[in-house]
Scaffold this motif. Structure first.
Motif, PDB file in Angstrom:
ATOM      1  N   ALA A  38       0.543  -1.209   0.148  1.00 51.84           N
ATOM      2  CA  ALA A  38      -0.507   0.097  -0.134  1.00 51.84           C
ATOM      3  C   ALA A  38       0.937   1.353   0.087  1.00 51.84           C
ATOM      4  CB  ALA A  38      -1.022  -0.043   1.741  1.00 51.84           C
ATOM      5  N   ASN A  39       0.790   1.961  -0.496  1.00 51.64           N
ATOM      6  CA  ASN A  39       1.048   3.867  -0.497  1.00 51.64           C
ATOM      7  C   ASN A  39       0.771   4.680   0.466  1.00 51.64           C
ATOM      8  OD1 ASN A  39       2.409   4.817  -3.051  1.00 51.64           O
ATOM      9  ND2 ASN A  39       1.440   5.146  -4.114  1.00 51.64           N
ATOM     10  N   VAL A  40       2.017   4.720   0.838  1.00 52.45           N
ATOM     11  CA  VAL A  40       1.516   5.543   2.858  1.00 52.45           C
ATOM     12  C   VAL A  40       3.159   7.615   1.947  1.00 52.45           C
ATOM     13  CG1 VAL A  40       2.284   5.545   4.727  1.00 52.45           C
ATOM     14  CG2 VAL A  40       1.762   3.779   3.469  1.00 52.45           C
ATOM     15  N   LEU A  41       2.131   8.346   2.369  1.00 51.65           N
ATOM     16  CA  LEU A  41       2.968   9.294   1.743  1.00 51.65           C
ATOM     17  C   LEU A  41       2.291  10.782   2.763  1.00 51.65           C
ATOM     18  CD1 LEU A  41       2.134  10.688  -1.740  1.00 51.65           C
ATOM     19  CD2 LEU A  41       0.945   9.486  -0.546  1.00 51.65           C
ATOM     20  N   PHE A  42       3.199  11.739   2.918  1.00 52.98           N
ATOM     21  CA  PHE A  42       2.684  12.760   3.675  1.00 52.98           C
ATOM     22  C   PHE A  42       2.101  13.689   2.571  1.00 52.98           C
ATOM     23  CE2 PHE A  42       6.811  11.725   6.438  1.00 52.98           C
ATOM     24  CZ  PHE A  42       6.047  11.419   7.531  1.00 52.98           C
TER      25      PHE A  42
END
Length: 836
Positions: A38-42
């Motif tokens: 899964a993509n996780v970013l600020f």
């Protein structure tokens, strides 16, 4: 990750200086099933990561961020407000939804390989079409500055480690504990190396030159073995290549033309990076236990050049001692059509196992590229210029040099590493630990007060049928890694034959440019003759077969040898060596159950049992693409992926030193390793030879048998010593290591990360009637003089490597000549080793 309070206080003390926002957690679906990749970013940035196979992630930034975004195709995007700077071990739930992309439904799991159904595949094919037009390859000439920083850190620091006896008296080192922005684990720096280089290349003539301008390190700075090992760990790579080689393993690149068969690709997002519109593609492996990555990359929508890429080795990848591999690359937009690498970050986590909480060592390399210049031709001789002398100034640059030439400033912790390690080296306990590591790496015990190394310690104990238990002591002179001369010697004693043996040798590098070296020595010993077809002129060289503790059968076919050697070598062209030497050897049987007798009309009895022979030799060796390290009389190989071609002409002359025979021997060998990408590594070797003239058994070419239980390349494990004797021979060995590709496809075996090895070897030879007559004396212990001349003798083997990560077993089968007395149709050999 949960941290012990003592470590947490230290980390929080550094928090304001190191990172402003930290968050870790797990991502699940509504059924509490982990969501990998899964993509996780600020929010509002391109700083992000992806979850691992267990749905876990860690993300850190030097800036303050208020919102975290988690997304994956097929699920609703989740926005989480960050109310604190540090947020650890949180649990996030994604809700499923049906989403469309380019009017095509994309779902989790296996993705379509067809460009008509998957837009990510269409983009990938555009990357393939343009990859030759991106980067340095589109220019005739290029040059740039390169700054490299390599750091090694002890990770997973907890109170148990701090209070352990190992660090008693060295507790001050834990003042430098920090937290990784990739894994979230605490770490303690133990080594730091910086280098500044000028790289120049010419794509027309396909040559490149690297000039080291400055180098600075702390930690193991004086141990060249460890420095070379560290330098070799991080080879250069290009993400556009089909395979990326790390730690002697070929990983399939996500940009590879074979990537569609290896990875799932998902077009996840699109956004401006700088002023360039880019697509974001997530990729993850189709199968476990293969050498693959997971991650994502941003690619420009017009040039299809990579702007950013992240690669993280799959946790199940078939590689030992490495728990994590994480790579980030950023590319600079030089103009509308040129993207050049600007920054490369490589992190590896070395550990004994891949358990989450296992302690290990981080290896981190940061490389910055700057000051690109193009199409400025140089004389072709410029690229062939070699550095022949050790330049101490390069390794002792002042602080002003580093302030000017560092392309990325050291952070607070990195600056403290030099001071901490300089202090640590004054602690007696650390010195003892360092010395133990040095002994295990080099095999020698250093005695710097008298410039002497004792060893090699691994040769202290031995055993054979003639000597019984054998004890050996020895050493060498050692002023430093770049000594121009070296003396070496040993003294050994056999308890069964009650005899002392000795050897002494010396070598002197007279000219660094041509590597003109004079060498010589003398050795009196007991040895297994015929352990290899291509003979060596190393006066102190002794085969493993001479001291095998246990074997498949009794080995009493040993010889007494008195060898004196003198010669010189020169390297007129890089990696091309010429060697001319002369030797006097005396050979006789060392066992009453083995005979080297031959018919001698000049002997009173008509039979002689001792050979005294002078032999002159001209040897030519060529090692294309070999890389060496060091400037002294002894150097080390930096790589092992080069071919070896060797030719030797030997001449025995009765007119010299009262020798017994006239003969001429011609020998040739060719060893070639082949890196076959995802299919593993193949090694082939060919050996040819012929002896012209009549010679006794001790000077003939013995097909190398192997009566030990060790797997030894270029020998025949189902042959006894002296089972085949030749004066003309041709031999071939083929060995292929599949590096896990076979077993990774077998469901009940793939979890063990085993590696399949196939081997095939054969030899043909003949023995002239004259040589048979010369060596037929009627002795009751004379060996049968048989050559494999009626048909090629062959063996084949199937091996299983990586058993418990260190053990390899080979199951060897004899293909023919099974009617020979005591023929061994089947056998098992093995070896131990630490391999990635």
């Amino acid at each position: 990750m949960k941290l012990k309070l003592s470590i947490l206080f230290i980390v929080l003390g550094f928090l304001s200086a190191v990172a402003q926002t930290k968050v870790s957690g797990y991502v699940y679906d509504e059924n509490s099933v982990p969501i990998p990749f899964a993509n996780v970013l600020f929010k509002g940035s391109t700083q992000g990561t992806i979850t691992n196979e267990d749905g876990k992630f860690y993300l850190e930034s030097d800036e303050n961020w208020n919102t975290l975004i988690i997304s994956f195709v097929g699920f609703e995007m989740l926005e989480i407000p960050l109310t604190k700077r540090v947020n650890y071990d949180l649990r996030y739930i994604l809700k499923e939804e049906t989403s469309s992309l380019d009017e095509v439904l994309i779902v989790t799991g296996k993705q379509s390989k067809k460009a008509s159904e998957n837009p990510a595949i269409r983009i990938l094919k555009k990357i393939w079409e343009r990859k030759r037009q991106n980067g340095l390859s589109q220019f005739k000439q290029y040059e740039y500055d390169q700054y490299e920083k390599v750091e090694f850190d002890l990770n997973t620091i907890d109170s148990a480690l701090i209070k352990s006896k190992l660090f008693k008296g060295m507790e001050f080192v834990f003042e430098e504990v920090d937290t990784s922005n990739v894994t979230g684990k605490t770490y303690l720096p133990i080594f730091l190396n910086e280098s500044v280089k000028k790289i120049s290349g010419d794509n027309i003539i396909n040559k490149e030159r690297e000039d080291l301008i400055g180098n600075k390190n702390s930690g193991f700075s004086n141990n060249q073995v460890i420095i070379d090992f560290i330098d070799d760990l991080y080879s250069e790579y290009n993400v556009y290549d089909n395979y990326l080689k790390f730690f002697d393993k070929s990983f399939v690149s996500p940009l590879s033309r074979t990537g569609i068969q290896t990875y799932n690709y998902v077009l996840s997002d699109s956004a401006f990076i700088g002023n360039k519109w880019c697509y974001n593609i997530i990729y993850y492996p189709r199968r476990k236990n293969e050498l693959t990555f997971k991650g994502d990359f941003w690619v420009n929508d017009s040039t299809y050049a990579i702007k950013e890429i992240n690669l993280q080795a799959s946790k199940s990848a078939n590689i030992n001692w490495v728990k994590e591999i994480y790579i980030e690359q950023e590319f600079e937009v030089l103009n509308d059509s040129v993207f050049l690498i600007e920054r490369d970050y490589f992190l590896s986590d070395f550990a004994f196992n891949k358990k989450e909480m296992s302690r290990g060592v981080y290896g981190k390399r940061t490389t910055i590229y700057d000051n690109y210049k193009f199409d400025q031709p140089k004389d072709p001789d410029f690229y062939d210029k070699e550095v022949y002398n050790f330049d101490a100034d390069v390794y002792n640059r002042e602080d002003d040099f580093w302030e000017t030439n560092r392309l990325e400033a050291l952070n607070k912790d990195e600056k403290g590493v030099y001071k901490m390690l300089d202090t640590l080296k004054t602690v007696k306990k650390f010195k003892r630990l360092y010395n133990v590591g040095s002994i295990l790496a080099s095999g020698y015990i250093e005695v710097p007060s008298i410039n002497f190394d004792y060893g090699p310690i691994f040769s202290t104990f031995g055993y054979n049928e003639v000597e019984g238990v054998r004890l050996r002591t020895g050493g060498r002179t050692y002023f430093g890694p770049n000594d121009l001369w070296r003396l070496e010697g040993f003294l050994a004693y056999g308890f069964r034959d009650d005899k002392f043996k000795y050897g002494i040798s010396g070598k002197w590098l007279m000219d660094k440019r041509s590597r003109l070296t004079i060498f010589g020595g003398n050795r009196r010993d007991v040895e297994q003759i015929g352990a290899s077809l291509t003979s060596s002129s190393d006066v102190l060289g002794r085969s493993l077969a001479s001291s095998a503790v246990i074997g498949t059968s009794t080995n009493d076919k040993l010889s007494n040898i008195n060898l004196t050697n003198l010669g010189f070598s020169i390297e007129p062209i890089r990696n091309f060596e010429i060697r001319l030497d002369g030797s006097i050897r005396k050979l006789s049987s060392a066992s009453p159950t083995f005979s080297l007798n031959y018919n001698d009309p000049e002997s009173p009895t008509g039979i002689s049992s001792e050979i005294e022979q002078f032999e002159s030799r001209l040897s030519l060796a060529f090692y294309p693409n070999r890389q060496m390290t060091g400037f002294g009389v002894e150097r080390r190989n930096k790589n092992d992926n080069f071919a070896s071609l060797f030719a030797q002409l030997s001449r025995g002359d009765r007119d010299w030193f009262n020798s017994d025979f006239d003969y001429t021997k011609v020998q040739f060998s060719y060893i070639q390793p082949w890196q076959l990408g995802g299919f593993g590594r193949l090694v082939t070797s060919v050996e040819l030879g012929k002896t012209f003239g009549e010679v006794p058994l001790g000077l003939l070419s013995i097909v190398p048998g192997n009566q030990s239980y060790f797997s030894i390349y270029n020998t025949f494990p189902q042959l006894d010593f002296y089972e085949f004797v030749t004066d003309t021979y041709s031999s071939m060995h083929i060995e292929h290591n599949f590096n896990g590709r076979v077993f990774s496809r077998i469901p009940f075996l793939k979890k063990y990360n085993l590696r399949a090895i196939l081997g095939l070897r054969g030899v043909w030879g003949e023995l002239s009637d004259d040589n048979i007559a010369l060596n037929t004396t009627g002795s009751p212990v004379q060996i049968p003089l048989v050559a494999p001349d009626s048909r090629i003798y062959y063996e084949y083997s199937f091996g299983v490597a990586n058993i418990f990560k260190v053990l390899r077993l080979d199951f060897n089968f004899r293909g023919n000549y099974l009617d020979r007395p005591n023929a061994r149709p089947f056998g098992v050999t093995g070896s131990f080793g630490f391999y990635f």
